[in-house]
Design an enzyme around this catalytic site. Structure first.
Site, PDB file in Angstrom:
ATOM      1  N   TYR A 163       0.855  -1.194   0.000  1.00  0.00           N
ATOM      2  CA  TYR A 163       0.000   0.000   0.000  1.00  0.00           C
ATOM      3  C   TYR A 163       0.886   1.237   0.000  1.00  0.00           C
ATOM      4  O   TYR A 163       1.794   1.346   0.832  1.00  0.00           O
ATOM      5  CB  TYR A 163      -0.915   0.009   1.236  1.00  0.00           C
ATOM      6  N   ASP A 265       9.373   3.977  -0.326  1.00  0.00           N
ATOM      7  CA  ASP A 265       8.252   4.567   0.399  1.00  0.00           C
ATOM      8  C   ASP A 265       8.536   4.335   1.886  1.00  0.00           C
ATOM      9  O   ASP A 265       8.329   3.244   2.419  1.00  0.00           O
ATOM     10  CB  ASP A 265       6.945   3.886  -0.021  1.00  0.00           C
ATOM     11  N   LYS A 293       3.592  10.685   7.913  1.00  0.00           N
ATOM     12  CA  LYS A 293       3.295  10.148   9.249  1.00  0.00           C
ATOM     13  C   LYS A 293       4.194  10.767  10.327  1.00  0.00           C
ATOM     14  O   LYS A 293       4.067  11.940  10.634  1.00  0.00           O
ATOM     15  CB  LYS A 293       3.369   8.626   9.235  1.00  0.00           C
TER      16      LYS A 293
HETATM   17  C1  LIG Z   1       3.647   2.787   3.212  1.00  0.00           C
HETATM   18  C2  LIG Z   1       2.603   3.843   3.069  1.00  0.00           C
HETATM   19  N1  LIG Z   1       2.699   4.727   2.065  1.00  0.00           N
HETATM   20  C3  LIG Z   1       1.791   5.707   1.884  1.00  0.00           C
HETATM   21  C4  LIG Z   1       0.722   5.834   2.747  1.00  0.00           C
HETATM   22  C5  LIG Z   1      -0.276   6.910   2.531  1.00  0.00           C
HETATM   23  O1  LIG Z   1      -0.104   7.906   3.493  1.00  0.00           O
HETATM   24  P1  LIG Z   1      -1.307   8.887   3.839  1.00  0.00           P
HETATM   25  O2  LIG Z   1      -2.345   8.091   4.541  1.00  0.00           O
HETATM   26  O3  LIG Z   1      -0.661   9.945   4.702  1.00  0.00           O
HETATM   27  O4  LIG Z   1      -1.810   9.447   2.565  1.00  0.00           O
HETATM   28  C6  LIG Z   1       0.581   4.936   3.810  1.00  0.00           C
HETATM   29  C7  LIG Z   1      -0.542   5.046   4.733  1.00  0.00           C
HETATM   30  O5  LIG Z   1      -0.808   4.228   5.572  1.00  0.00           O
HETATM   31  C8  LIG Z   1       1.544   3.918   3.975  1.00  0.00           C
HETATM   32  O6  LIG Z   1       1.457   3.015   4.954  1.00  0.00           O
END
Ligand SMILES: Cc1ncc(COP(=O)(O)O)c(C=O)c1O
Length: 454
Positions: A163, A265, A293
């Site tokens: 994700y 990521d 985050k």
């Molecule tokens: C690995 C990863 N990338 C991107 C995101 C997306 O972040 P956001 O919820 O701040 O848009 C998340 C969200 O849980 C994530 O776990």
């Protein structure tokens, strides 16, 4: 290995009992759900916040604790889906936010704090240039566009079962059902949402995690069209799956040799598993890193950055925009979090607490003979209800859901607030104490005993 003694009848019985207890402890959340459902889809602000039979609605947070609208207080291991490594209402973060509130919360013009934050991210992640955004989704969305432009190739390569946020390019094979044309060799680009235009899937190809051979083959066959590869260096949307020794270095090598922009990521791993995230922890430098985050100290902010020659494509026609990018309130909070709270001492504390929790839970599992294992990575960790360590998404599908579900309700009813879902993990904050950790361990120990003693 000890065979699991817990039976499905036992976990089913515990689950029913604990859901009833949950309902009796949270009548105000039940009533709030009735109101919220009429106003918001699922009665929540994000579909990841849904709960069964209804979600818990929160009233406040302080230090390592949160309190719901019924007045129940919990030690918080959910920590805002991993965004609160600083803990709640940290005095240093509060001070920074109050200062920003007094001097103006938004200009849409760059401030010196933006530069200081860029310098701090550079120091931690070796990012030569940075662009601020407002969330993890924005960070990965912009990074993917930039990578495609920089490589001149349109196809994005993504890991099966990962994700990366909720924009179309990465919404494939997030939780694939594996019955729609996938084979062992070639995973299917299955959309995770309705409303994504048909045809978009041509631009996102999928490979399994920890599989160098599959990556080599895919790049050998399609390297002429694959321009970017996005990955969580540690998969943190499948509990926790760690990269096998040498895997990330090999991905780095293959991306370089096929002119593919490598994107880490680090929305979850960044500033949590180490000061410089997985990039520091594993010593592999990607071309771009995405963050969000916990970098924000509890405010909405994200960032992506990396090699200057790639980032400079933004000066040559790649759109990277946003009214609230570099917002003074979020940046002040982020600067305080990274320079005043998440200090070397804080990382030592997080590591100590994390190990205490993981070892305590592992001992409870072993004592009761529950076939599960723990993972310990800085302030992140998890209990995975599978005897075997997981290697990729297809292993994750073998987990015993009933053991997880019953444990979630057992723990919340005894003061432990966790993320709702076996695909998540715990986040410990700098404000967690040994007593907080021991409460989790003791409650979990009781759960393991109950689940195996019937
Ligand atoms: C690995 C990863 N990338 C991107 C995101 C997306 O972040 P956001 O919820 O701040 O848009 C998340 C969200 O849980 C994530 O776990």
């Amino acid at each position: 290995m000890t065979a699991p003694k817990a039976t499905h009848e036992t976990t089913k019985h515990i689950l029913e009992q604990e859901v009833a207890r949950y309902e009796s402890r949270t009548p105000k959340s039940a009533a709030m759900y009735e109101r919220a459902e009429a106003l918001m889809p699922f009665g929540v602000a994000s579909s990841f916040q849904v709960g069964d039979p209804y979600p818990i609605y929160m009233a406040s947070g302080n230090g390592s604790h949160v309190t719901d609208i019924d007045g129940n207080t919990y030690v918080d291991y959910h920590n805002g889906f991993g965004a609160m490594a600083v803990g709640h209402a940290h005095p240093k973060v509060r001070e920074a936010i109050e200062r920003a509130a007094k001097t103006g919360t938004h200009f849409a013009a760059t401030t010196e704090d933006d530069l200081l934050l860029a310098e701090e991210l550079n120091r931690r992640f070796g990012m030569e240039k940075v662009r601020f955004v407002n969330s993890g989704s924005e960070a990965t969305m912009d990074a993917v566009r930039l990578a495609r432009a920089a490589s001149g190739k349109d196809v994005l390569l993504k890991i099966e079962g990962s994700y990366h946020g909720h924009h179309d390019a990465v919404m494939y094979s997030v939780v694939p059902t594996m019955d729609s044309g996938s084979t062992e060799e070639r995973a299917w680009s299955e959309p995770f949402s309705r409303g994504i235009p048909r045809g978009t899937e041509q631009h996102t190809m999928i490979v399994p995690f920890n599989d160098v051979e599959a990556l080599e083959k895919t790049l050998a066959e399609h390297g002429d069209v694959i321009g970017a590869m996005i990955m969580e260096p540690v998969m943190m949307n499948l509990g926790i799956i760690v990269p096998q020794p040498g895997y990330l270095a090999k991905v780095r090598e293959l991306c370089t040799s096929h002119n593919v922009v490598m994107i880490f990521d680090e929305v979850k791993t960044g500033v949590t598993i180490a000061a410089g995230g997985a990039t520091e922890y594993f010593g592999v430098q990607p071309d771009l890193v995405c963050l969000a985050k916990s970098i924000g100290g509890g405010t909405p902010i994200g960032a992506f950055g990396g090699r200057a020659n790639i980032m400079d494509e933004i000066e040559h026609g790649v759109a990277a925009l946003g009214t609230f990018n570099g917002n003074p309130l979020s940046v002040a909070s982020s600067l305080a979090a990274l320079t005043e709270v998440l200090t070397p001492d804080a990382y030592e504390h997080l590591a100590k607490m994390g190990t205490r929790l993981a070892q305590g839970c592992q001992a409870a599992l072993d004592k009761a003979g529950v076939g599960a294992h723990t993972t310990d990575l800085g302030c992140k960790g998890s209990i995975t209800f599978s005897e075997r360590k997981l290697v990729h998404y297809r292993d994750f599908q073998t987990i015993d859901d009933s053991l997880f579900d019953a444990s979630w309700y057992w723990l919340i009813n005894r003061g432990i607030f966790q993320t709702p879902g076996k695909e998540e993990q715990w986040t410990i904050s700098v404000q967690h104490t040994e007593d907080d950790i021991d409460l989790f361990v003791n409650v979990f120990d009781d759960y393991c005993q109950s689940v195996t003693s019937a």
